[in-house]
Design a protein around this motif. Structure first.
Motif, PDB file in Angstrom:
ATOM      1  N   HIS A  51      93.770 -49.755 -32.263  1.00  0.00           N
ATOM      2  CA  HIS A  51      94.907 -49.626 -31.308  1.00  0.00           C
ATOM      3  C   HIS A  51      94.946 -48.497 -30.741  1.00  0.00           C
ATOM      4  O   HIS A  51      95.276 -48.189 -29.469  1.00  0.00           O
ATOM      5  CB  HIS A  51      96.237 -50.086 -32.196  1.00  0.00           C
ATOM      6  CG  HIS A  51      97.462 -49.955 -31.442  1.00  0.00           C
ATOM      7  ND1 HIS A  51      97.854 -51.043 -30.334  1.00  0.00           N
ATOM      8  CD2 HIS A  51      98.397 -48.949 -31.161  1.00  0.00           C
ATOM      9  CE1 HIS A  51      98.894 -50.388 -29.736  1.00  0.00           C
ATOM     10  NE2 HIS A  51      99.355 -49.529 -30.311  1.00  0.00           N
ATOM     11  N   ALA A  52      94.812 -47.239 -31.379  1.00  0.00           N
ATOM     12  CA  ALA A  52      95.010 -46.097 -30.604  1.00  0.00           C
ATOM     13  C   ALA A  52      93.754 -45.930 -29.542  1.00  0.00           C
ATOM     14  O   ALA A  52      93.924 -45.500 -28.599  1.00  0.00           O
ATOM     15  CB  ALA A  52      95.054 -44.929 -31.534  1.00  0.00           C
ATOM     16  N   LEU A  53      92.421 -46.380 -29.978  1.00  0.00           N
ATOM     17  CA  LEU A  53      91.422 -46.241 -29.011  1.00  0.00           C
ATOM     18  C   LEU A  53      91.702 -46.895 -27.767  1.00  0.00           C
ATOM     19  O   LEU A  53      91.361 -46.535 -26.681  1.00  0.00           O
ATOM     20  CB  LEU A  53      90.091 -46.697 -29.832  1.00  0.00           C
ATOM     21  CG  LEU A  53      89.555 -45.806 -30.646  1.00  0.00           C
ATOM     22  CD1 LEU A  53      88.537 -46.322 -31.384  1.00  0.00           C
ATOM     23  CD2 LEU A  53      88.984 -44.584 -29.867  1.00  0.00           C
ATOM     24  N   LEU A  54      92.418 -48.094 -28.048  1.00  0.00           N
ATOM     25  CA  LEU A  54      92.658 -49.023 -26.850  1.00  0.00           C
ATOM     26  C   LEU A  54      93.684 -48.420 -25.913  1.00  0.00           C
ATOM     27  O   LEU A  54      93.504 -48.508 -24.777  1.00  0.00           O
ATOM     28  CB  LEU A  54      93.048 -50.479 -27.066  1.00  0.00           C
ATOM     29  CG  LEU A  54      91.867 -51.352 -27.934  1.00  0.00           C
ATOM     30  CD1 LEU A  54      92.059 -52.540 -28.565  1.00  0.00           C
ATOM     31  CD2 LEU A  54      90.436 -51.299 -27.351  1.00  0.00           C
ATOM     32  N   LEU A  55      94.831 -47.974 -26.431  1.00  0.00           N
ATOM     33  CA  LEU A  55      95.730 -47.301 -25.757  1.00  0.00           C
ATOM     34  C   LEU A  55      95.215 -46.053 -25.076  1.00  0.00           C
ATOM     35  O   LEU A  55      95.386 -45.940 -23.870  1.00  0.00           O
ATOM     36  CB  LEU A  55      96.649 -46.786 -26.761  1.00  0.00           C
ATOM     37  CG  LEU A  55      98.004 -46.164 -25.858  1.00  0.00           C
ATOM     38  CD1 LEU A  55      98.578 -47.005 -24.855  1.00  0.00           C
ATOM     39  CD2 LEU A  55      99.232 -45.681 -26.957  1.00  0.00           C
ATOM     40  N   ILE A  56      94.332 -45.252 -25.695  1.00  0.00           N
ATOM     41  CA  ILE A  56      93.640 -44.322 -24.930  1.00  0.00           C
ATOM     42  C   ILE A  56      92.697 -44.488 -23.798  1.00  0.00           C
ATOM     43  O   ILE A  56      92.943 -44.003 -22.851  1.00  0.00           O
ATOM     44  CB  ILE A  56      92.800 -43.250 -25.949  1.00  0.00           C
ATOM     45  CG1 ILE A  56      93.624 -42.579 -27.047  1.00  0.00           C
ATOM     46  CG2 ILE A  56      91.712 -42.425 -25.511  1.00  0.00           C
ATOM     47  CD1 ILE A  56      92.859 -42.103 -28.458  1.00  0.00           C
ATOM     48  N   VAL A  57      91.998 -45.603 -23.984  1.00  0.00           N
ATOM     49  CA  VAL A  57      91.026 -46.231 -23.044  1.00  0.00           C
ATOM     50  C   VAL A  57      91.856 -46.536 -21.877  1.00  0.00           C
ATOM     51  O   VAL A  57      91.768 -46.222 -20.731  1.00  0.00           O
ATOM     52  CB  VAL A  57      90.350 -47.420 -23.430  1.00  0.00           C
ATOM     53  CG1 VAL A  57      89.478 -48.077 -22.151  1.00  0.00           C
ATOM     54  CG2 VAL A  57      89.196 -46.865 -24.183  1.00  0.00           C
ATOM     55  N   SER A  58      93.103 -47.249 -22.077  1.00  0.00           N
ATOM     56  CA  SER A  58      94.109 -47.477 -20.879  1.00  0.00           C
ATOM     57  C   SER A  58      94.731 -46.430 -20.255  1.00  0.00           C
ATOM     58  O   SER A  58      94.586 -46.737 -18.823  1.00  0.00           O
ATOM     59  CB  SER A  58      95.214 -48.251 -21.576  1.00  0.00           C
ATOM     60  OG  SER A  58      94.723 -49.891 -22.104  1.00  0.00           O
ATOM     61  N   GLU A  59      95.076 -45.273 -20.924  1.00  0.00           N
ATOM     62  CA  GLU A  59      95.704 -44.249 -20.150  1.00  0.00           C
ATOM     63  C   GLU A  59      94.564 -43.529 -19.609  1.00  0.00           C
ATOM     64  O   GLU A  59      94.864 -42.949 -18.345  1.00  0.00           O
ATOM     65  CB  GLU A  59      96.092 -43.394 -21.247  1.00  0.00           C
ATOM     66  CG  GLU A  59      97.537 -43.595 -21.998  1.00  0.00           C
ATOM     67  CD  GLU A  59      98.512 -43.740 -21.097  1.00  0.00           C
ATOM     68  OE1 GLU A  59      98.797 -43.196 -20.400  1.00  0.00           O
ATOM     69  OE2 GLU A  59      99.524 -44.831 -21.460  1.00  0.00           O
ATOM     70  N   LEU A  60      93.183 -43.478 -20.078  1.00  0.00           N
ATOM     71  CA  LEU A  60      92.276 -42.654 -19.245  1.00  0.00           C
ATOM     72  C   LEU A  60      91.870 -43.286 -17.967  1.00  0.00           C
ATOM     73  O   LEU A  60      91.602 -42.793 -17.138  1.00  0.00           O
ATOM     74  CB  LEU A  60      91.220 -42.318 -20.133  1.00  0.00           C
ATOM     75  CG  LEU A  60      91.300 -41.368 -21.472  1.00  0.00           C
ATOM     76  CD1 LEU A  60      90.064 -41.160 -22.088  1.00  0.00           C
ATOM     77  CD2 LEU A  60      92.033 -40.186 -20.983  1.00  0.00           C
ATOM     78  N   VAL A  61      91.700 -44.724 -18.333  1.00  0.00           N
ATOM     79  CA  VAL A  61      91.378 -45.432 -16.999  1.00  0.00           C
ATOM     80  C   VAL A  61      92.407 -45.518 -15.842  1.00  0.00           C
ATOM     81  O   VAL A  61      92.126 -45.530 -14.755  1.00  0.00           O
ATOM     82  CB  VAL A  61      90.832 -46.690 -17.480  1.00  0.00           C
ATOM     83  CG1 VAL A  61      90.529 -47.738 -16.075  1.00  0.00           C
ATOM     84  CG2 VAL A  61      89.688 -46.773 -18.076  1.00  0.00           C
ATOM     85  N   THR A  62      93.559 -45.579 -16.534  1.00  0.00           N
ATOM     86  CA  THR A  62      94.724 -45.523 -15.472  1.00  0.00           C
ATOM     87  C   THR A  62      94.979 -44.347 -14.756  1.00  0.00           C
ATOM     88  O   THR A  62      94.847 -44.161 -13.693  1.00  0.00           O
ATOM     89  CB  THR A  62      96.010 -45.735 -16.137  1.00  0.00           C
ATOM     90  OG1 THR A  62      96.227 -47.113 -16.818  1.00  0.00           O
ATOM     91  CG2 THR A  62      97.247 -45.640 -15.326  1.00  0.00           C
ATOM     92  N   ASN A  63      94.671 -43.244 -15.414  1.00  0.00           N
ATOM     93  CA  ASN A  63      94.598 -41.821 -14.795  1.00  0.00           C
ATOM     94  C   ASN A  63      93.349 -41.926 -13.780  1.00  0.00           C
ATOM     95  O   ASN A  63      93.515 -41.149 -12.589  1.00  0.00           O
ATOM     96  CB  ASN A  63      94.374 -40.573 -15.777  1.00  0.00           C
ATOM     97  CG  ASN A  63      95.769 -40.590 -16.523  1.00  0.00           C
ATOM     98  OD1 ASN A  63      96.751 -40.966 -16.290  1.00  0.00           O
ATOM     99  ND2 ASN A  63      95.429 -39.639 -17.702  1.00  0.00           N
ATOM    100  N   GLU A 122      97.134 -36.663 -34.161  1.00  0.00           N
ATOM    101  CA  GLU A 122      97.583 -37.471 -35.307  1.00  0.00           C
ATOM    102  C   GLU A 122      96.568 -38.265 -36.067  1.00  0.00           C
ATOM    103  O   GLU A 122      96.577 -38.514 -37.304  1.00  0.00           O
ATOM    104  CB  GLU A 122      98.722 -38.289 -34.509  1.00  0.00           C
ATOM    105  CG  GLU A 122     100.182 -37.589 -34.124  1.00  0.00           C
ATOM    106  CD  GLU A 122     101.148 -38.625 -33.667  1.00  0.00           C
ATOM    107  OE1 GLU A 122     100.888 -39.873 -33.966  1.00  0.00           O
ATOM    108  OE2 GLU A 122     101.921 -38.121 -33.226  1.00  0.00           O
ATOM    109  N   GLY A 123      95.608 -38.883 -35.410  1.00  0.00           N
ATOM    110  CA  GLY A 123      94.632 -39.510 -36.185  1.00  0.00           C
ATOM    111  C   GLY A 123      93.532 -38.721 -36.498  1.00  0.00           C
ATOM    112  O   GLY A 123      92.465 -38.975 -37.080  1.00  0.00           O
ATOM    113  N   GLY A 124      93.286 -37.379 -36.340  1.00  0.00           N
ATOM    114  CA  GLY A 124      92.645 -36.495 -36.836  1.00  0.00           C
ATOM    115  C   GLY A 124      91.474 -36.205 -36.096  1.00  0.00           C
ATOM    116  O   GLY A 124      90.217 -35.936 -36.638  1.00  0.00           O
ATOM    117  N   LEU A 149      96.112 -43.387 -38.699  1.00  0.00           N
ATOM    118  CA  LEU A 149      97.090 -42.661 -37.991  1.00  0.00           C
ATOM    119  C   LEU A 149      98.584 -42.629 -38.784  1.00  0.00           C
ATOM    120  O   LEU A 149      98.756 -43.459 -39.590  1.00  0.00           O
ATOM    121  CB  LEU A 149      97.247 -43.493 -36.599  1.00  0.00           C
ATOM    122  CG  LEU A 149      96.001 -43.416 -35.974  1.00  0.00           C
ATOM    123  CD1 LEU A 149      96.204 -44.332 -34.650  1.00  0.00           C
ATOM    124  CD2 LEU A 149      95.583 -42.046 -35.391  1.00  0.00           C
ATOM    125  N   SER A 150      99.108 -41.515 -38.677  1.00  0.00           N
ATOM    126  CA  SER A 150     100.474 -41.284 -39.063  1.00  0.00           C
ATOM    127  C   SER A 150     101.568 -41.925 -38.254  1.00  0.00           C
ATOM    128  O   SER A 150     101.453 -42.190 -37.212  1.00  0.00           O
ATOM    129  CB  SER A 150     100.931 -39.740 -39.134  1.00  0.00           C
ATOM    130  OG  SER A 150      99.940 -39.077 -39.136  1.00  0.00           O
TER     131      SER A 150
END
Length: 150
Positions: A51-63, A122-124, A149-150
């Motif tokens: 879930h974190a990876l997919l959110l990160i991909v979404s944010e980076l591609v959006t940027n 947070e994910g280390g 993730l915490s």
């Protein structure tokens, strides 16, 4: 015969790269492509890390779409998986190196990189922005496969 030597790469290890136009429709397409890749390769990633990876991909591609498209009509997404970690990166040809903005509750948007950095921490994992030889940039984030993730 020495059987204690290093074994070959695990079946899910590798590096995959794809390009996409710097348009809004590429955001969900990139997210789905990364999700499908993780599933197809059998990457042993927890639901939280996926879930974190997919959110990160979404944010980076959006940027990249919002801030780099004028100088970079095409962006690249790379997924690299090692025995204990997974790294996602988005590359564009715009020379501007973004910085994470602090939280400003009166402002909408502009906090994608801050979110990426916080989720990675947070994910280390780790994240950074680096310049490419062609003058563009790569923004990457890496997370351990087994860390909850915490």
């Amino acid at each position: 015969m020495d059987e204690t030597g290093p074994a070959g790469p695990l079946p899910y290890e590798g590096v995959w790269r794809f390009t996409a136009p710097a348009v809004d429709a590429s955001v969900p397409q990139a997210r789905h492509a990364v999700r499908d890749l993780l599933t197809r390769q059998g990457v042993p990633v927890s639901d939280d890390v996926a879930h974190a990876l997919l959110l990160i991909v979404s944010e980076l591609v959006t940027n990249a779409v919002r801030h780099a498209a004028v100088l970079s009509p095409v962006l690249a997404v790379e997924v690299a998986v090692g025995p204990e970690w997974v790294r996602v990166a988005v590359e564009d040809e715009h020379p501007y190196r973004p910085t994470a903005l602090e939280t400003d509750h009166g402002r909408t948007g502009g906090r994608g990189l801050l979110l990426v950095r916080e989720m990675t921490r947070e994910g280390g994992g780790a994240c950074d922005v680096v310049h490419t030889a062609s003058g563009g940039k790569v923004i990457w984030a890496a997370l351990p496969l087994k860390h909850a993730l915490s």
